[in-house]
Design a protein around this motif. Structure first.
Motif, PDB file in Angstrom:
ATOM      1  N   SER A   1     -20.763 -44.167  40.387  1.00 21.45           N
ATOM      2  CA  SER A   1     -22.136 -44.070  40.892  1.00 21.45           C
ATOM      3  C   SER A   1     -23.088 -43.552  39.818  1.00 21.45           C
ATOM      4  CB  SER A   1     -22.184 -43.126  42.103  1.00 21.45           C
ATOM      5  OG  SER A   1     -22.016 -41.780  41.690  1.00 21.45           O
ATOM      6  N   GLY A   2     -22.522 -42.953  38.778  1.00 21.09           N
ATOM      7  CA  GLY A   2     -23.352 -42.412  37.706  1.00 21.09           C
ATOM      8  C   GLY A   2     -23.966 -41.064  38.020  1.00 21.09           C
ATOM      9  N   THR A   3     -23.594 -40.487  39.152  1.00 22.64           N
ATOM     10  CA  THR A   3     -24.231 -39.236  39.578  1.00 22.64           C
ATOM     11  C   THR A   3     -23.325 -38.026  39.481  1.00 22.64           C
ATOM     12  OG1 THR A   3     -23.576 -39.650  41.869  1.00 22.64           O
ATOM     13  CG2 THR A   3     -25.736 -40.476  41.186  1.00 22.64           C
ATOM     14  N   ILE A   4     -22.019 -38.243  39.416  1.00 18.99           N
ATOM     15  CA  ILE A   4     -21.088 -37.110  39.387  1.00 18.99           C
ATOM     16  C   ILE A   4     -20.459 -37.030  38.000  1.00 18.99           C
ATOM     17  CG2 ILE A   4     -19.036 -36.083  40.421  1.00 18.99           C
ATOM     18  CD1 ILE A   4     -19.623 -37.676  42.948  1.00 18.99           C
ATOM     19  N   PRO A   5     -20.802 -36.023  37.214  1.00 22.97           N
ATOM     20  CA  PRO A   5     -20.284 -35.968  35.853  1.00 22.97           C
ATOM     21  C   PRO A   5     -18.844 -35.463  35.802  1.00 22.97           C
ATOM     22  CG  PRO A   5     -21.662 -34.066  36.294  1.00 22.97           C
ATOM     23  CD  PRO A   5     -21.748 -34.936  37.512  1.00 22.97           C
ATOM     24  N   THR A   6     -18.200 -35.790  34.710  1.00 27.10           N
ATOM     25  CA  THR A   6     -16.877 -35.236  34.470  1.00 27.10           C
ATOM     26  C   THR A   6     -16.987 -33.737  34.233  1.00 27.10           C
ATOM     27  OG1 THR A   6     -16.068 -37.280  33.488  1.00 27.10           O
ATOM     28  CG2 THR A   6     -14.926 -35.249  32.859  1.00 27.10           C
ATOM     29  N   ASP A   7     -16.026 -33.006  34.793  1.00 26.75           N
ATOM     30  CA  ASP A   7     -15.944 -31.568  34.516  1.00 26.75           C
ATOM     31  C   ASP A   7     -14.828 -31.284  33.513  1.00 26.75           C
ATOM     32  OD1 ASP A   7     -16.699 -28.781  35.103  1.00 26.75           O
ATOM     33  OD2 ASP A   7     -14.658 -28.651  35.908  1.00 26.75           O
ATOM     34  N   TYR A   8     -13.714 -31.999  33.670  1.00 26.83           N
ATOM     35  CA  TYR A   8     -12.569 -31.707  32.800  1.00 26.83           C
ATOM     36  C   TYR A   8     -11.697 -32.950  32.620  1.00 26.83           C
ATOM     37  CZ  TYR A   8     -10.130 -31.335  37.327  1.00 26.83           C
ATOM     38  OH  TYR A   8      -9.620 -31.592  38.582  1.00 26.83           O
ATOM     39  N   LEU A   9     -10.862 -32.890  31.601  1.00 29.01           N
ATOM     40  CA  LEU A   9      -9.808 -33.886  31.378  1.00 29.01           C
ATOM     41  C   LEU A   9      -8.482 -33.214  31.667  1.00 29.01           C
ATOM     42  CD1 LEU A   9      -8.637 -36.592  30.235  1.00 29.01           C
ATOM     43  CD2 LEU A   9      -8.721 -35.520  27.970  1.00 29.01           C
ATOM     44  N   GLU A  10      -7.663 -33.854  32.478  1.00 27.95           N
ATOM     45  CA  GLU A  10      -6.318 -33.331  32.716  1.00 27.95           C
ATOM     46  C   GLU A  10      -5.305 -34.327  32.169  1.00 27.95           C
ATOM     47  OE1 GLU A  10      -5.888 -33.009  37.007  1.00 27.95           O
ATOM     48  OE2 GLU A  10      -4.852 -34.947  37.058  1.00 27.95           O
ATOM     49  N   ALA A  11      -4.187 -33.807  31.689  1.00 27.44           N
ATOM     50  CA  ALA A  11      -3.170 -34.688  31.111  1.00 27.44           C
ATOM     51  C   ALA A  11      -1.798 -34.031  31.182  1.00 27.44           C
ATOM     52  CB  ALA A  11      -3.517 -35.021  29.663  1.00 27.44           C
ATOM     53  N   SER A  12      -0.789 -34.874  31.155  1.00 25.53           N
ATOM     54  CA  SER A  12       0.592 -34.388  31.070  1.00 25.53           C
ATOM     55  C   SER A  12       1.386 -35.383  30.249  1.00 25.53           C
ATOM     56  CB  SER A  12       1.219 -34.239  32.468  1.00 25.53           C
ATOM     57  OG  SER A  12       1.270 -35.512  33.096  1.00 25.53           O
ATOM     58  N   ILE A  13       2.533 -34.947  29.752  1.00 22.34           N
ATOM     59  CA  ILE A  13       3.403 -35.826  28.961  1.00 22.34           C
ATOM     60  C   ILE A  13       4.810 -35.766  29.541  1.00 22.34           C
ATOM     61  CG2 ILE A  13       3.896 -33.997  27.242  1.00 22.34           C
ATOM     62  CD1 ILE A  13       3.966 -36.302  25.138  1.00 22.34           C
ATOM     63  N   LYS A  14       5.469 -36.929  29.564  1.00 22.03           N
ATOM     64  CA  LYS A  14       6.849 -36.989  30.057  1.00 22.03           C
ATOM     65  C   LYS A  14       7.721 -37.649  28.999  1.00 22.03           C
ATOM     66  CE  LYS A  14       8.177 -39.687  33.603  1.00 22.03           C
ATOM     67  NZ  LYS A  14       8.374 -40.106  35.017  1.00 22.03           N
ATOM     68  N   ASP A  15       8.709 -36.903  28.539  1.00 23.96           N
ATOM     69  CA  ASP A  15       9.669 -37.441  27.572  1.00 23.96           C
ATOM     70  C   ASP A  15      10.736 -38.180  28.360  1.00 23.96           C
ATOM     71  OD1 ASP A  15      11.701 -37.910  25.741  1.00 23.96           O
ATOM     72  OD2 ASP A  15      11.310 -36.049  24.640  1.00 23.96           O
ATOM     73  N   THR A  16      10.818 -39.486  28.179  1.00 24.13           N
ATOM     74  CA  THR A  16      11.749 -40.291  28.970  1.00 24.13           C
ATOM     75  C   THR A  16      13.038 -40.624  28.227  1.00 24.13           C
ATOM     76  OG1 THR A  16      10.600 -42.306  28.269  1.00 24.13           O
ATOM     77  CG2 THR A  16       9.888 -41.307  30.336  1.00 24.13           C
ATOM     78  N   SER A  17      13.185 -40.064  27.030  1.00 22.06           N
ATOM     79  CA  SER A  17      14.429 -40.267  26.282  1.00 22.06           C
ATOM     80  C   SER A  17      15.494 -39.271  26.738  1.00 22.06           C
ATOM     81  CB  SER A  17      14.177 -40.073  24.782  1.00 22.06           C
ATOM     82  OG  SER A  17      13.251 -41.003  24.301  1.00 22.06           O
ATOM     83  N   ALA A  18      16.737 -39.536  26.364  1.00 26.55           N
ATOM     84  CA  ALA A  18      17.811 -38.591  26.669  1.00 26.55           C
ATOM     85  C   ALA A  18      17.581 -37.295  25.894  1.00 26.55           C
ATOM     86  CB  ALA A  18      19.159 -39.197  26.293  1.00 26.55           C
TER      87      ALA A  18
END
Lengths: 154, 251
Positions: free
Chosen positions: A56-73
């Motif tokens: 809508s262009g009216t609600i700004p981002t407040d934060y970036l969230e992220a996670s990482i998953k190691d899928t190797s043994a």
């Protein structure tokens, strides 16, 4: 009626088949293999995530969230890490257990709209398959505009 | 994406080549539906294919596919108020690259795909095959432009990216390029086989990002007009259409 059932059955089968190839295709996740030859301890992935207001262009981002998953043994002393940077603020996290179903805890960097740097790396030489999940969000948790550009993967 | 996929695309080319219709349509250049976008704003957009290819005897030919390339900003030519800029695009834009995503649609062509750089970022896209686009109708090829952010410490007021487009009416090798087989909306002076034959550089479409943030005081109240053109190396690399690594145009 029978034809309808057959059609639906085929659709389910088709969806099952295509889903098996689409594990990394959701809008805001990315996965790849770091250091495919297993010799580059300094292997680093570097991308830009652009957070903008919602559709809508009216609600700004407040934060970036992220996670990482190691899928190797699991390999002893070999962990994958993720860092978020924007302006004079940064945060990082590691996936403490490789190869299980759980990603790292989610980290949040509160930087508003704009361009965030995201880095992925690991603690030593060795092949690491991984997935990163990332979302720009408003203060109330609503998803906002999220785009990514990969600058480096080597 | 396989042999059948390629064959269908090529078959469409043959059908279109055989389907020539007398008469020209209005000769509008192929352009973007939304050529100017504010920074930090996403926009739904379309490549608007204006007309088919013309032949020497006054016939027109349907378009069977289109190939679109955006400057990657890596080895692009940068002009500032018309003068060459030796620095990087990041002097003016924070996040260019992977901005323009193809929107899936069979409204005009059946097959489509994106063109990627070595890091998987989208640098262009193509669409083709299936029904041909009648030469006298406009075709809308949808894509989405992501939010582009102008470097706030720069004096850039606008950043114009030149978009190179080939509207293909017949699949040929580069030696077969002519007004009957392909319309080039590209630069006329890069020295590539995809250059538009024109006395003026009026070929490419453009996508202009307009600054909305305040200029730094040091800019003196006057912003700079930045332009970004693709390199010849990028056009040679990214203009061909490939499916699963196999080039289907030109050939």
């Amino acid at each position: 009626m029978w034809n309808v059932k057959i059609q639906r059955f085929l659709q389910v089968i088709f969806i099952m088949i295509t889903t098996s190839y689409a594990g990394l295709s959701s809008a805001h996740s990315a996965g790849a293999v770091m250091d495919p030859n297993g010799t580059v301890a300094s292997f680093t992935g570097y991308a830009l995530i652009t957070c903008t207001s919602d559709e809508s262009g009216t609600i700004p981002t407040d934060y970036l969230e992220a996670s990482i998953k190691d899928t190797s043994a699991p390999v002893e002393n070999l962990l994958t890490n993720l860092q978020l940077i924007k302006g004079d603020r940064a945060i990082s996290i590691s996936d403490p257990i490789a190869g299980d179903a759980n990603p790292s805890p989610i980290v949040i960097l509160q930087g508003g709209n704009g361009v965030y740097l995201i880095l992925v790396n690991k603690t030593g030489a060795g092949v690491r398959s991984f997935e990163v999940d990332y979302h720009c969000k408003a203060a109330n948790g609503v998803h906002t505009g999220t785009d990514i550009r990969v600058n480096q993967f080597q | 994406m396989n042999t059948g996929y390629k064959l269908k695309f090529i078959t469409a080319s043959m059908i279109a080549a055989a389907t020539t219709v007398v008469g020209h349509s209005a000769f509008a250049h192929t352009r973007l539906e939304v050529p100017i976008i504010n920074e930090a704003t996403r926009a739904s957009n379309n490549v608007v294919v204006g007309h088919g290819c013309g032949s020497e005897n006054g016939e027109s030919r349907n378009v069977i596919g289109t190939s679109v390339v955006f400057p990657d900003g890596v080895d692009s030519t940068i002009l500032v108020d018309g003068q060459p800029h030796a620095g990087a695009l990041t002097d003016f834009v924070q996040n260019w690259g992977n901005q323009n995503q193809k929107v899936y649609s069979k409204a005009v062509f059946t097959f489509q795909g994106e063109k990627l750089d070595a890091n998987g970022n989208v640098v262009g896209f193509w669409a083709g095959g299936g029904d041909t686009l009648p030469h006298d109708l406009a075709g809308y090829i949808p894509f989405r432009t992501g939010a582009v952010i102008i470097e706030p410490t720069s004096c850039a007021a606008t950043v114009k990216f030149y978009v190179s487009i080939a509207d293909i009416c017949e699949i040929t090798p580069t030696s077969g390029f002519n007004e009957n087989t392909v319309n080039f909306w590209t630069h006329n002076n890069l020295g590539t086989p995809y250059d538009r034959v024109s006395t003026t550089d009026d070929g490419p479409a453009s996508l202009t990002i307009t600054r909305t943030s305040a200029l730094p005081e040091s800019c003196g109240g006057t912003g700079l007009a930045v332009e970004v053109k693709p390199s010849a190396a990028q056009i040679n690399r990214d203009m061909p259409i490939k499916i699963d690594g196999a080039q289907i145009w030109p050939q």
